[in-house]
Design an enzyme around this catalytic site. Structure first.
Site, short mmCIF file in Angstrom:
data_model
loop_
_atom_site.label_atom_id
_atom_site.label_comp_id
_atom_site.label_asym_id
_atom_site.label_seq_id
_atom_site.Cartn_x
_atom_site.Cartn_y
_atom_site.Cartn_z
CE1 TYR A 14 28.61 2.60 32.14
CE2 TYR A 14 26.77 2.70 30.60
CZ TYR A 14 27.26 2.50 31.87
OH TYR A 14 26.39 2.19 32.89
CG HIS A 19 35.23 -1.92 30.74
ND1 HIS A 19 36.25 -2.86 30.70
CD2 HIS A 19 34.20 -2.55 31.39
CE1 HIS A 19 35.86 -3.97 31.29
NE2 HIS A 19 34.62 -3.82 31.71
CG PHE A 64 25.06 -2.89 29.39
CD1 PHE A 64 25.73 -1.74 29.77
CD2 PHE A 64 23.74 -2.78 28.97
CE1 PHE A 64 25.10 -0.50 29.75
CE2 PHE A 64 23.10 -1.54 28.94
CZ PHE A 64 23.79 -0.39 29.33
CG ASN A 66 28.86 -7.95 33.40
OD1 ASN A 66 29.94 -7.46 33.07
ND2 ASN A 66 28.38 -7.85 34.62
CG ASP A 91 39.02 -3.39 29.01
OD1 ASP A 91 38.15 -4.03 28.38
OD2 ASP A 91 39.03 -3.31 30.26
#
Length: 226
Positions: A14, A19, A64, A66, A91
Site C-alpha cells: 500500500y 490512500h 489498517f 478502518n 487523503d
C-alpha cells in the site's frame, strides 16, 4: 505538545497508494526536520522530535485504515493530550489533486480512518485534507484510493509533501494560515515578472525647415506692395 497523525495502510503493498498520502506527509516531515528513526509503539510507528519551539509526536497507525482510532486514542491517552492537540493528515476525495485545506472539527464524510478516530477520541481534532480528486463515481472510490499515484501526478504530489513539511512548524504552533501559505508557495508559487519593457513612443516629428524662396528679388519687392 502536538500529535501529528498520518493515515494510511501499513506494508509495501500500500506504500504508494493514494490512500497513504497521510503516511507520505509524515515521512517527509520526519526526513526534512531530522526526526529520529521510526519505532513501534501505540499499534503503529512513532517518531518524536521538535518543530520550531514545539515538541511533536509523529504517528503512523499500523492497524489498517478502518481501525486508525485505536492507535490514535492510545497515543493521546499516554501523552495526556486532548483532541485539540491532534492533527490528522489524510487523503481527501472532495478536493482537487494538489489542493490542501486545514479544518477543525466536523464530520468524517465517510472516510473510514476519520470515522474510526471519531469513535475513539471524538470529532474535535484538526485535519489537514490532502486533495487526491474523485474518480467520478462512488462505485470506483475503493479501487481508486487503493491504487498508486500515477507518474504524471508525481510533480504535484512532491510539491504538496514539500509544502506540508515547509509549514509543519507553523502548524505545530497552531498557525493554520501560515501553514497554508507555506503549502501555497510550493503548489501555486507567484508568477515571475515577465520583464516586458513598455513600448517605445514615437519621437515627435520635427517641423520641416522652410525651403528656399524661389522668387526673384524683384518679385519679392512687388509682392510687398500688393
Amino acid at each position: 505538545m502536538r500529535l501529528f497523525v498520518g493515515l494510511g495502510n501499513p506494508g509495501a503493498k500500500y506504500e504508494k497508494n493514494r490512500h497513504n498520502i497521510g503516511f507520505m506527509a509524515l515521512d517527509r516531515i520526519a526526513s526534512d526536520h531530522g526526526f529520529p528513526p521510526w519505532r513501534a509503539k501505540f499499534q503503529g510507528q512513532v517518531s518524536e522530535g521538535r518543530l520550531g519551539r514545539d515538541k511533536v509526536i509523529l504517528l503512523k497507525p499500523g492497524t489498517f485504515m478502518n481501525l486508525s482510532g485505536q492507535s490514535v486514542g492510545e497515543a493521546m491517552r499516554f501523552y495526556k493530550l486532548t483532541p485539540a492537540d491532534v492533527v490528522v493528515f489524510h487523503d481527501e476525495l472532495d478536493l482537487a489533486p494538489g489542493k490542501v485545506r486545514v479544518k477543525s472539527g466536523g464530520g468524517h464524510a465517510g472516510h473510514n480512518g476519520l470515522r474510526s478516530i471519531h469513535q475513539h477520541i471524538g470529532a474535535e481534532y484538526d485535519r489537514v485534507r490532502l486533495g487526491i480528486g474523485h474518480p467520478g463515481h462512488k462505485d470506483r472510490v475503493s479501487g481508486y484510493v487503493l491504487s498508486d499515484f500515477a507518474k504524471a501526478e508525481q510533480d504535484w504530489l512532491d510539491d504538496v509533501l514539500r509544502g506540508c513539511s515547509d509549514g509543519a512548524a507553523a502548524l505545530a504552533d497552531g498557525d493554520a494560515a501560515r501553514f497554508s501559505n507555506a503549502v501555497a508557495l510550493r503548489t501555486a508559487p507567484p508568477r515571475p515578472s515577465t520583464g516586458t519593457k513598455p513600448a517605445k513612443t514615437a519621437a515627435p516629428e520635427t517641423p520641416e525647415a522652410p525651403k528656399d524662396d524661389p522668387r526673384t528679388p524683384l518679385q519679392k519687392l512687388a509682392d510687398r506692395f500688393r
